[in-house]
Design a protein around this motif. Structure first.
Motif: not given
Length: 338
Positions: A128-134, A165-174
């Motif tokens: 899930t994109a960070a903006e959408q998650a927020q 490949y999830w790690l980069n998006n997890l970093k963005k979410l954080r």
């Protein structure tokens, strides 16, 4: 009904079909030493705690289940009512569907409407994109966000993702999300390597969600034309996953196969800050009604307070010091893995 929404409905039906109220799991191979002279008294105040800066009546909660369909709207409405009346936290099912179908937001928002001040936890997938998650967190007024890791489920799912490949998006979410993030498995257990990696990336809270309860490989296999039933047995048991999290010295939630107050107590003794329960509570609601589930949770609160007392504890702070021992098969696995 959309394909995504229909899948949510199918998951509910299959979760009920495969539910076993006395399914054996790793909690059965874990035992605690009880003092014959406990020097305590029973007090429900002893199990009160805080989750995400809010006071709750107990350290167990309704873990992620559903959302995104008409049936899940009704379930989340009732779960919100129960959470409010019993003063425990509620985690919703994956809201990632809202990135494609925002019109389904009511099936999630209804829980917050029923419990306007309680602890509410949102849930999205790791892509899930960070903006959408927020945005989801903001709309739900969520106190925390579960990000679920579900590679096994996706492989078993006929329409599942094949890109992990999830790690980069997890970093963005954080970096983007303004509430605490909980990294959560979905019934196959977090392993020590993953916990260590994500701890070093700045993630602080984990939900081990080990095997022993709802099995999403089994559920997805029932929806699949290919037989992928072999995936059902590759999970990491909840007790072992919990011990791995404790070894990494992170805050963690114990979930996966929690069936009764003793399992809750064992989860806390493993070092869990809280214990999540999904299908037991879901089936109590579906097979009975709101009042039944509410009374069940109140009974669990009383019984957890009883357990603290007979194990010589006056509060939750030292439960991990209670001496534990394990049946040989589990002990062998623990010796191999930790």
């Amino acid at each position: 009904m959309s394909l995504r929404s229909n899948r949510k409905e199918e998951h509910l039906v299959l979760a009920q079909r495969f539910y076993q109220d006395n399914k054996q799991n790793s909690f059965d191979q874990m035992h605690l030493v009880r003092p014959a002279l406990p020097e305590t008294e029973v007090s429900v105040k002893a199990i009160q705690t805080t989750m995400f800066s809010k006071k709750v009546a107990a350290p167990f909660f309704i873990n992620a289940m559903t959302g995104g369909s008409r049936k899940s709207y009704l379930i989340n409405k009732k779960l919100g009512q129960v959470a409010a009346k019993t003063n425990i936290a509620l985690a919703l099912g994956s809201a990632s569907i809202l990135t494609k179908e925002p019109s389904l937001s009511d099936s999630f928002l209804i829980a917050r409407q029923q419990d306007p001040t309680g602890v509410l936890i949102a849930n999205v997938n790791a892509k899930t994109a960070a903006e959408q998650a927020q945005k989801i967190v903001t709309e739900l007024k969520a106190d925390a966000l579960q990000v679920h890791l579900n590679a096994v489920q996706e492989i078993a799912m006929p329409e599942g993702d094949r890109d992990f490949y999830w790690l980069n998006n997890l970093k963005k979410l954080r970096q983007k999300v303004t509430v605490p993030i909980i990294i959560k498995e979905v019934g196959f257990g977090l392993d020590e390597r993953t916990i260590h990696l994500l701890k070093n990336e700045g993630f602080k809270v984990f939900d081990v969600a080990g095997s022993g309860g709802t099995n999403f490989a089994q559920i997805e296999n029932a929806r699949n034309t290919n037989d992928v039933s072999y995936l059902s047995d590759i999970g990491l048991p909840t007790v072992i996953s919990s011990l791995m999290a404790a070894k990494q010295q992170v805050d963690f939630i114990v979930s996966g196969g929690v069936r009764n107050p003793l399992d809750v107590f064992k989860g806390l003794c493993l070092g869990g800050k809280a214990v999540g329960i999904s299908n037991v509570f879901l089936q109590a609601l579906i097979k009975h009604d709101v009042n039944y589930l509410q009374n069940l949770i109140l009974e669990w609160q009383e019984e957890l307070a009883n357990l603290l007392a007979i194990y010589g504890q006056n509060d939750l702070t030292k439960l991990n010091e209670i001496k534990k021992y394990y049946d040989l098969p589990l002990k062998i696995a623990i010796d191999q893995l930790l």
